[in-house]
Write an enzyme that holds these catalytic residues in place. Structure first.
Site, short mmCIF file in Angstrom:
data_model
loop_
_atom_site.label_atom_id
_atom_site.label_comp_id
_atom_site.label_asym_id
_atom_site.label_seq_id
_atom_site.Cartn_x
_atom_site.Cartn_y
_atom_site.Cartn_z
CG HIS A 80 15.88 44.98 48.26
ND1 HIS A 80 17.11 45.21 47.70
CD2 HIS A 80 15.14 44.41 47.28
CE1 HIS A 80 17.11 44.82 46.45
NE2 HIS A 80 15.92 44.31 46.16
CG ASN A 208 15.59 52.79 45.46
OD1 ASN A 208 16.38 51.92 45.10
ND2 ASN A 208 14.28 52.64 45.39
CD1 TRP A 209 14.82 53.55 42.11
CD2 TRP A 209 15.80 52.04 40.82
NE1 TRP A 209 14.01 52.44 42.10
CE2 TRP A 209 14.59 51.49 41.31
CE3 TRP A 209 16.61 51.25 39.98
CZ2 TRP A 209 14.16 50.21 40.98
CZ3 TRP A 209 16.17 49.98 39.66
CH2 TRP A 209 14.96 49.48 40.15
CG ASP A 217 20.18 45.79 49.09
OD1 ASP A 217 19.67 44.99 49.89
OD2 ASP A 217 19.52 46.40 48.22
N GLY A 652 13.80 41.38 40.06
CA GLY A 652 13.90 39.92 40.16
C GLY A 652 15.35 39.49 40.23
CB SER A 654 16.73 42.21 43.94
OG SER A 654 16.41 43.45 43.40
CG PHE A 670 22.07 46.59 45.49
CD1 PHE A 670 21.47 47.80 45.79
CD2 PHE A 670 23.46 46.54 45.43
CE1 PHE A 670 22.23 48.94 46.02
CE2 PHE A 670 24.23 47.66 45.66
CZ PHE A 670 23.61 48.88 45.95
CG ASP A 671 19.04 50.15 42.70
OD1 ASP A 671 18.12 50.04 41.87
OD2 ASP A 671 19.03 51.00 43.61
#
Length: 718
Positions: A80, A208-209, A217, A652, A654, A670-671
């Site tokens: 992403h 997501n999340w 990712d 940030g 990520s 990533f999350d």
């Protein structure tokens, strides 16, 4: 006094839990015992040396984190984080977002999206005394803001005498301290590899999340410089950058309970905020954001549904809106069931009681504690008043305003120009104008603007901007049809929709802008003086707030230190280190337990062949055949996809490298999980988990699905 308090605060950091804290590298000697106890096998002192291993391999993308993973300047980050560059290079005929991209050699690599940068931090220096000098400390309001800005510009300009570097002065502890960050700025960035959306965005917004997670990712850039090794703009003659250090792949797979640390550039946390700021954010700001985000997503979906090229142009923006939409809603859900405001209020009252219990402390702090509350209330009221105005301006009008401001600033000596419009900023401005080619569409923009503009125009005149009303032609009681007609006339009267026309305005004089008949240029000229007045008012408030907030933080640091509590600065997009362990957790609400790892078996189980769960056929075939090669985990009997860890990260981070106890690369952060992202405001040791894509999944997919043998060889993965 200030220096003493900060020193005490940093020393008290040893009281923190190992899992909590986004530590500045220079703070790490103070948590050396915890690092060792957690399992780090490196000397903790090495993590303070920014130009040595492993810190020298860690880079920023200016919004995401990344790291060098080969001696040829190959950079690993999240899918992403390269998504915008993939979208920029995609067309309906060559849909790289859907199908992925792999350069088999250097010649096939593609220029990243305009403005893409790789920043390598070289030095971090405390410049608090140079920013807030004895003379500045006596000032207030706009005079204080101007003096601080002047000092910051001088410090940055001196630092940037070293060509090819970007220097930034960042604020810590609410403006109590300032650090100069010196970074090598690599301007030629190229897209090397991104897996198909069915891997890199597998699960999409649904997952997501969330946990369990099965998203690959990851993506790769490469840094390029001139033949003499200097930072340079894109050129076919440039060569790959040779980093001093790059990450080595882990020799052994990770397992639950292992030490893990993440090195990166977390964006923003808000753990030192006042109760009034918490209340405003969760009672008004986040709900307003969630509502407007849902509306924007619906508008973009509707206006792009019959045009694939336009949909590709807005793909990156949609992904970003969706990400924050779900993030903010998750925070609101967590907040609704918490006692956070009650605890924050009690903590703040305890601080005030401590201050008032001592005459010296009362004399030093009490006035600013009261003042900061009043100033925050003023700021929040203005934010609420201008909420719809800020999103009611056509994007090309904003571009015209930026270019007209640049024209005016260009008439001054560089040192006197506004931050953001100095010579150092012109490449960024040019890149933002160039990027419009692949991320702007008039029909979509007009629909988004109209949605906000109708709400703005419905407000009482006293809450609106007279200058903006005059530009659009807004009058009290105006019908929606008349408002739409006025907006359409504005768009129709401008040629800035043409890329060459936009570029042509870069560098023109104020007089040339004033003589233009272009509707958006005329709007920029008309809004300039009112805008400068508004900016001066904001700086007056900002200067007062900086002074009061810094003193509030000074009091809070002293108060927490008196209780032996840790005080690390909130995240501010600068280099940080966080450490903990790989660990699952009890989910709590339904009594379920989250395992620490997911595997490719979950990919096959979720795959539907369409939409967000459209895994590539070649990948599903490899999973079915159990073609795992050396990447199979002996315990899981499968290839791990992602894992949970007790790491303190935020936006940030990520793309941040996850390293094991030896400093070897084991994955990419990533999350976070939806019920723990509220840790941006209120850290919860029991719930907080972040999610990493496992290096073994990255390598397996590159080997067995995408056949990226050239990159595997380059990373010494063969």
């Amino acid at each position: 006094m200030q220096k003493t308090l900060i020193a005490l605060a940093i020393l008290s950091a040893t009281a923190a839990h190992a899992d909590e804290g986004m530590w500045m590298p220079q703070q790490l000697p103070q948590v050396a015992k915890q690092l060792k106890a957690a399992g780090l096998k490196l000397d903790p002192a090495t993590l303070t040396k920014l130009t040595e291993f492993p810190m020298g391999a860690i880079v920023s993308l200016g919004g995401c984190s990344a790291s060098f993973v080969s001696p040829q300047g190959l950079v690993a980050t999240n899918h992403h984080c390269v998504y915008g560059s993939v979208a920029h290079n995609s067309t309906p005929e060559r849909d790289l977002l859907a199908n992925g991209f792999l350069a088999h050699n250097l010649g096939e690599e593609l220029p990243a999206a305009p403005g893409s940068r790789i920043f390598v931090t070289k030095a971090v220096t405390n410049v608090s005394k140079e920013v807030v000098t004895a003379e500045v400390a006596k000032l207030s309001g706009k005079k204080r803001s101007d003096a601080i800005e002047k000092n910051i510009k001088a410090i940055q300009a001196s630092c940037e005498q070293d060509a090819g570097h970007r220097c930034t002065v960042s604020s810590y502890y609410g403006g109590l301290e300032y650090y100069l960050i010196k970074q090598l700025e690599i301007r030629d960035v190229r897209l090397v590899h991104a897996p198909p959306a069915g891997v890199g965005k597998f699960g999409g917004d649904t997952d997501n999340w969330m946990w369990p997670r099965h998203t690959g990712d990851y993506g790769f850039y490469r840094a390029y410089v001139s033949k003499d090794g200097k930072a340079a703009d894109y050129s076919k003659d440039n060569v790959p950058y040779i980093p001093q250090h790059y990450l080595k792949l882990a020799k052994e797979g990770s397992k639950e309970g292992d030490f893990v640390m993440v090195l990166g550039y977390p964006g923003r946390t808000n753990r030192h905020r006042l109760p009034s700021e918490v209340a405003f954010t969760f009672d008004w700001s986040y709900p307003a954001f969630v509502k407007s985000s849902a509306e924007s997503l619906a508008i973009i979906a509707d206006t792009t549904k019959d045009n694939k090229d336009t949909a590709l142009k807005y793909a990156s923006q949609v992904a970003s809106i969706n990400n924050y939409y779900k993030n903010r809603q998750g925070m609101l859900d967590s907040y609704a069931g918490s006692d956070m405001l009650k605890r924050k209020t009690a903590e703040h009252e305890a601080l005030k009681t401590w201050i008032n219990a001592n005459p010296a402390r009362k004399a030093e702090y009490a006035g600013d504690i009261e003042l900061v509350e009043k100033l925050i209330a003023q700021r929040d009221a203005e934010t609420q008043r201008d909420y719809f105005l800020s999103s009611s301006k056509p994007r090309l009008m904003n571009t015209a305003r930026m270019l007209y401001r640049l024209a005016n600033e260009n008439t001054k000596p560089d040192a006197e120009r506004k931050v953001g419009y100095q010579v150092r900023d012109v490449p960024r401005i040019k890149a933002s104008v160039a990027a419009l080619v692949r991320n702007y569409d008039e029909k979509v923009d007009q629909a988004l603007v109209m949605n906000s503009l109708s709400k703005y125009a419905a407000q009482p005149a006293a809450q609106r901007s007279a200058a903006f009303d005059a530009v659009i032609g807004i009058k009290d009681g105006m019908s929606k049809a008349d408002l739409q007609a006025a907006l359409e006339k504005l768009y129709a009267g401008s040629k800035l929709g043409d890329a060459a026309e936009r570029t042509n305005w870069i560098g023109k004089t104020p007089e040339e802008f004033k003589a233009s008949t272009d509707a958006f240029i005329q709007a920029a000229v008309a809004l300039y003086e009112p805008g400068m007045k508004e900016e001066a008012e904001e700086e007056e408030l900002g200067g007062k707030l900086q002074q009061a907030y810094a003193n509030y933080m000074k009091a809070k640091i002293a108060f927490m230190q008196s209780k032996g509590q840790a005080v690390y600065p909130d995240a501010n997009s600068t280099l940080r280190v966080t450490f903990g362990k790989i660990a699952g957790r009890d989910h709590g609400a339904d009594g379920t337990t989250w395992k620490a790892f997911t595997t490719v078996a979950g990919v096959a189980a979720k795959a539907t062949g369409e939409g967000e769960f459209n895994a590539p056929k070649a990948q599903l075939a490899a999973i079915k055949a159990k073609d795992f090669g050396k990447y199979v985990d002996p315990i899981l009997k499968s290839v791990p996809v992602a894992y949970l860890a007790t790491l303190d990260i935020t936006g940030g981070n990520s793309g941040s490298a996850a390293l094991n106890a030896k400093g070897e690369w084991i994955g990419l952060a990533f999350d976070g999980t939806l019920d723990s992202i509220i840790s941006d405001w209120d850290f919860n040791k029991a719930n907080t988990r972040d999610i990493q894509v496992d290096l073994r999944y990255i390598l397996w997919n590159m080997k067995h699905v995408d056949h990226a043998d050239n990159l595997l060889k380059e990373m010494n993965a063969e």
